[in-house]
Design a protein around this motif. Structure first.
Motif, PDB file in Angstrom:
ATOM      1  N   THR A  31       0.839  -1.201   0.000  1.00 52.80           N
ATOM      2  CA  THR A  31       0.000   0.000   0.000  1.00 52.80           C
ATOM      3  C   THR A  31       0.876   1.255   0.000  1.00 52.80           C
ATOM      4  O   THR A  31       0.603   2.216  -0.721  1.00 52.80           O
ATOM      5  CB  THR A  31      -0.936   0.006   1.223  1.00 52.80           C
ATOM      6  OG1 THR A  31      -1.744  -1.170   1.191  1.00 52.80           O
ATOM      7  CG2 THR A  31      -1.850   1.226   1.207  1.00 52.80           C
ATOM      8  N   TYR A  32       1.945   1.243   0.772  1.00 58.25           N
ATOM      9  CA  TYR A  32       2.892   2.360   0.771  1.00 58.25           C
ATOM     10  C   TYR A  32       3.584   2.476  -0.583  1.00 58.25           C
ATOM     11  O   TYR A  32       3.720   3.574  -1.134  1.00 58.25           O
ATOM     12  CB  TYR A  32       3.930   2.173   1.875  1.00 58.25           C
ATOM     13  CG  TYR A  32       5.026   3.212   1.881  1.00 58.25           C
ATOM     14  CD1 TYR A  32       4.811   4.458   2.455  1.00 58.25           C
ATOM     15  CD2 TYR A  32       6.272   2.945   1.310  1.00 58.25           C
ATOM     16  CE1 TYR A  32       5.826   5.423   2.461  1.00 58.25           C
ATOM     17  CE2 TYR A  32       7.280   3.897   1.311  1.00 58.25           C
ATOM     18  CZ  TYR A  32       7.053   5.135   1.876  1.00 58.25           C
ATOM     19  OH  TYR A  32       8.055   6.083   1.867  1.00 58.25           O
ATOM     20  N   THR A  35       0.962   3.721  -3.259  1.00 57.64           N
ATOM     21  CA  THR A  35       0.546   5.095  -2.988  1.00 57.64           C
ATOM     22  C   THR A  35       1.683   6.082  -3.234  1.00 57.64           C
ATOM     23  O   THR A  35       1.471   7.157  -3.798  1.00 57.64           O
ATOM     24  CB  THR A  35       0.056   5.232  -1.530  1.00 57.64           C
ATOM     25  OG1 THR A  35      -0.960   4.268  -1.274  1.00 57.64           O
ATOM     26  CG2 THR A  35      -0.503   6.614  -1.271  1.00 57.64           C
ATOM     27  N   ARG A  36       2.892   5.695  -2.850  1.00 56.67           N
ATOM     28  CA  ARG A  36       4.071   6.563  -3.006  1.00 56.67           C
ATOM     29  C   ARG A  36       4.655   6.464  -4.422  1.00 56.67           C
ATOM     30  O   ARG A  36       5.587   7.183  -4.758  1.00 56.67           O
ATOM     31  CB  ARG A  36       5.119   6.150  -1.965  1.00 56.67           C
ATOM     32  CG  ARG A  36       6.306   7.063  -1.859  1.00 56.67           C
ATOM     33  CD  ARG A  36       5.982   8.354  -1.129  1.00 56.67           C
ATOM     34  NE  ARG A  36       7.057   9.320  -1.354  1.00 56.67           N
ATOM     35  CZ  ARG A  36       8.220   9.288  -0.717  1.00 56.67           C
ATOM     36  NH1 ARG A  36       8.451   8.362   0.214  1.00 56.67           N
ATOM     37  NH2 ARG A  36       9.133  10.195  -0.974  1.00 56.67           N
ATOM     38  N   ILE A 155       3.123   8.200   8.131  1.00 57.93           N
ATOM     39  CA  ILE A 155       3.295   7.385   6.923  1.00 57.93           C
ATOM     40  C   ILE A 155       2.320   7.815   5.836  1.00 57.93           C
ATOM     41  O   ILE A 155       2.695   7.947   4.665  1.00 57.93           O
ATOM     42  CB  ILE A 155       3.120   5.884   7.256  1.00 57.93           C
ATOM     43  CG1 ILE A 155       4.248   5.400   8.147  1.00 57.93           C
ATOM     44  CG2 ILE A 155       3.072   5.054   5.973  1.00 57.93           C
ATOM     45  CD1 ILE A 155       4.029   4.024   8.733  1.00 57.93           C
ATOM     46  N   VAL A 156       1.059   8.059   6.214  1.00 55.07           N
ATOM     47  CA  VAL A 156       0.061   8.498   5.241  1.00 55.07           C
ATOM     48  C   VAL A 156       0.453   9.854   4.658  1.00 55.07           C
ATOM     49  O   VAL A 156       0.350  10.080   3.437  1.00 55.07           O
ATOM     50  CB  VAL A 156      -1.340   8.577   5.886  1.00 55.07           C
ATOM     51  CG1 VAL A 156      -2.346   9.200   4.919  1.00 55.07           C
ATOM     52  CG2 VAL A 156      -1.807   7.187   6.296  1.00 55.07           C
ATOM     53  N   SER A 159       3.293   9.367   2.286  1.00 52.90           N
ATOM     54  CA  SER A 159       2.848   8.619   1.111  1.00 52.90           C
ATOM     55  C   SER A 159       2.218   9.526   0.062  1.00 52.90           C
ATOM     56  O   SER A 159       2.443   9.360  -1.136  1.00 52.90           O
ATOM     57  CB  SER A 159       1.830   7.540   1.513  1.00 52.90           C
ATOM     58  OG  SER A 159       2.415   6.589   2.365  1.00 52.90           O
ATOM     59  N   THR A 162       5.101  14.478   0.435  1.00 51.92           N
ATOM     60  CA  THR A 162       6.271  14.608   1.309  1.00 51.92           C
ATOM     61  C   THR A 162       6.508  16.048   1.719  1.00 51.92           C
ATOM     62  O   THR A 162       6.861  16.334   2.870  1.00 51.92           O
ATOM     63  CB  THR A 162       7.524  14.055   0.595  1.00 51.92           C
ATOM     64  OG1 THR A 162       7.265  12.717   0.150  1.00 51.92           O
ATOM     65  CG2 THR A 162       8.719  14.032   1.543  1.00 51.92           C
ATOM     66  N   THR A 172      10.361  13.146   7.800  1.00 54.17           N
ATOM     67  CA  THR A 172      10.164  12.413   6.539  1.00 54.17           C
ATOM     68  C   THR A 172      11.353  11.505   6.214  1.00 54.17           C
ATOM     69  O   THR A 172      11.166  10.427   5.661  1.00 54.17           O
ATOM     70  CB  THR A 172       9.939  13.391   5.379  1.00 54.17           C
ATOM     71  OG1 THR A 172      11.039  14.304   5.292  1.00 54.17           O
ATOM     72  CG2 THR A 172       8.654  14.188   5.584  1.00 54.17           C
ATOM     73  N   GLU A 176      10.961   7.606   5.401  1.00 59.87           N
ATOM     74  CA  GLU A 176      11.376   7.103   4.091  1.00 59.87           C
ATOM     75  C   GLU A 176      12.395   5.970   4.214  1.00 59.87           C
ATOM     76  O   GLU A 176      12.261   4.929   3.558  1.00 59.87           O
ATOM     77  CB  GLU A 176      11.953   8.238   3.248  1.00 59.87           C
ATOM     78  CG  GLU A 176      10.904   9.208   2.740  1.00 59.87           C
ATOM     79  CD  GLU A 176      11.501  10.358   1.971  1.00 59.87           C
ATOM     80  OE1 GLU A 176      10.786  10.955   1.156  1.00 59.87           O
ATOM     81  OE2 GLU A 176      12.696  10.678   2.200  1.00 59.87           O
ATOM     82  N   MET A 179      10.784   2.845   5.846  1.00 62.03           N
ATOM     83  CA  MET A 179       9.915   2.133   4.910  1.00 62.03           C
ATOM     84  C   MET A 179      10.720   1.416   3.834  1.00 62.03           C
ATOM     85  O   MET A 179      10.359   0.320   3.404  1.00 62.03           O
ATOM     86  CB  MET A 179       8.911   3.094   4.280  1.00 62.03           C
ATOM     87  CG  MET A 179       7.876   3.650   5.266  1.00 62.03           C
ATOM     88  SD  MET A 179       6.988   2.361   6.175  1.00 62.03           S
ATOM     89  CE  MET A 179       6.107   1.552   4.833  1.00 62.03           C
ATOM     90  N   TYR A 217      -6.781   4.790   2.983  1.00 59.11           N
ATOM     91  CA  TYR A 217      -5.490   4.115   3.121  1.00 59.11           C
ATOM     92  C   TYR A 217      -5.596   2.815   3.917  1.00 59.11           C
ATOM     93  O   TYR A 217      -5.101   1.768   3.478  1.00 59.11           O
ATOM     94  CB  TYR A 217      -4.502   5.067   3.804  1.00 59.11           C
ATOM     95  CG  TYR A 217      -3.048   4.691   3.618  1.00 59.11           C
ATOM     96  CD1 TYR A 217      -2.308   5.204   2.563  1.00 59.11           C
ATOM     97  CD2 TYR A 217      -2.404   3.842   4.514  1.00 59.11           C
ATOM     98  CE1 TYR A 217      -0.966   4.874   2.400  1.00 59.11           C
ATOM     99  CE2 TYR A 217      -1.074   3.505   4.366  1.00 59.11           C
ATOM    100  CZ  TYR A 217      -0.359   4.029   3.300  1.00 59.11           C
ATOM    101  OH  TYR A 217       0.960   3.687   3.133  1.00 59.11           O
TER     102      TYR A 217
END
Length: 274
Positions: A31-32, A35-36, A155-156, A159, A162, A172, A176, A179, A217
């Motif tokens: 999902t990250y 989304t990212r 995180i959201v 994502s 930034t 951040t 980053e 993750m 999310y």
């Protein structure tokens, strides 16, 4: 042989448990990634892990451990090159993608004898999942759940935007790099399911399918975990009865589910517009 009889076999039970916890880890991380928009970074890390496998084979180390170390360094290397050295992100991905594949091919070729389980890492074989793999995936899933529970809003924010996250005083850089670490570890621990060649699909297709029905999310995470697990179980069973490679069939099922989801959504939208 029916499903209940298959449950009598330890390798089949291991495959189901491995699928469940890999689906949880891949659902959260994927999902990250989606989304990212880090799909190609995850692909670069996945293929770079082959360098770690080659190092493991050549020096007699645990291939999963060496692949994990190599993948983590590759993930951080991509971040470092693209953020600090002015290298374009796609070029940084290409550097470590190529480096990992080159090192893996050379060292695998130079390894005395033959690596009998190399195809399991390249193309996956869910039936070879061991209890150690399951324990590792359980630990990873728990750590991911706790990390997301503590840092969910950060995180959201990272994502989706930034720059906005920085204005909200979100660390951040920590998010980053953390993750990217989790992406690398999740990729390596899930290699046995579908292999290096197809693993990128396992952390993108479930999320794409879930995103057809929700933009929330947390709901995407829950739905993608369920979709991934369903695809693993269906793909495992059908590959057993049809006698085809399980990893490839799992990805095939994921693709079918995605297009079915597209069809269902199109029908729903058509009925809604009437």
């Amino acid at each position: 042989m029916d499903i209940l009889e298959l449950l009598n076999y330890a390798f089949f039970r291991n495959a189901l448990l491995g699928s469940l916890f890999a689906s949880i880890a891949c659902g959260i991380i994927g999902t990250y990634v989606v989304t990212r928009r880090l799909v190609f970074i995850s692909g670069g890390i996945t293929h770079a892990s082959f360098g770690g496998l080659g190092i493991g084979f050549y020096f007699g180390l645990n291939p999963i451990f060496s692949a994990m170390v190599f993948s983590v360094f590759s993930a951080f290397g991509i971040q470092w090159l693209s953020r600090r050295q002015g290298v374009r992100e796609d070029s940084a991905i290409a550097v470590f993608w190529s480096l990992g594949m080159a090192v893996g091919i050379m060292l695998t070729f130079l390894t005395p004898g033959y690596a009998p389980n190399l195809s399991e890492y390249l193309f996956g074989n869910i039936l070879t999942v061991t209890r150690t793999d399951i324990v590792s995936l359980v630990i990873l899933s728990v750590v991911l759940f706790l990390f997301f529970a503590v840092n969910y809003h950060a995180i959201v924010s990272v994502s989706f935007d930034t720059q906005f996250a920085r204005t909200r005083r979100v660390n951040t850089q920590f998010i980053e790099y953390a993750m990217m670490l989790f992406v690398a570890v999740t990729i390596v621990l899930s290699i046995r399911l579908v292999g290096i060649v197809l693993l990128m699909s396992l952390i993108t297709f479930p999320q794409m399918t879930a995103n057809l029905f929700t933009v929330n999310y947390s709901r995407i995470i829950y739905l993608s975990v369920g979709i991934s697990f369903i695809a693993c179980v269906v793909g495992l069973l059908l590959s057993y009865y049809l006698n085809v490679p399980s990893g490839a069939f799992i990805i095939f099922v994921l693709i079918v589910l995605f297009f079915l989801g597209k069809g269902v959504k199109a029908i729903f939208m058509a009925n809604k517009s009437r």
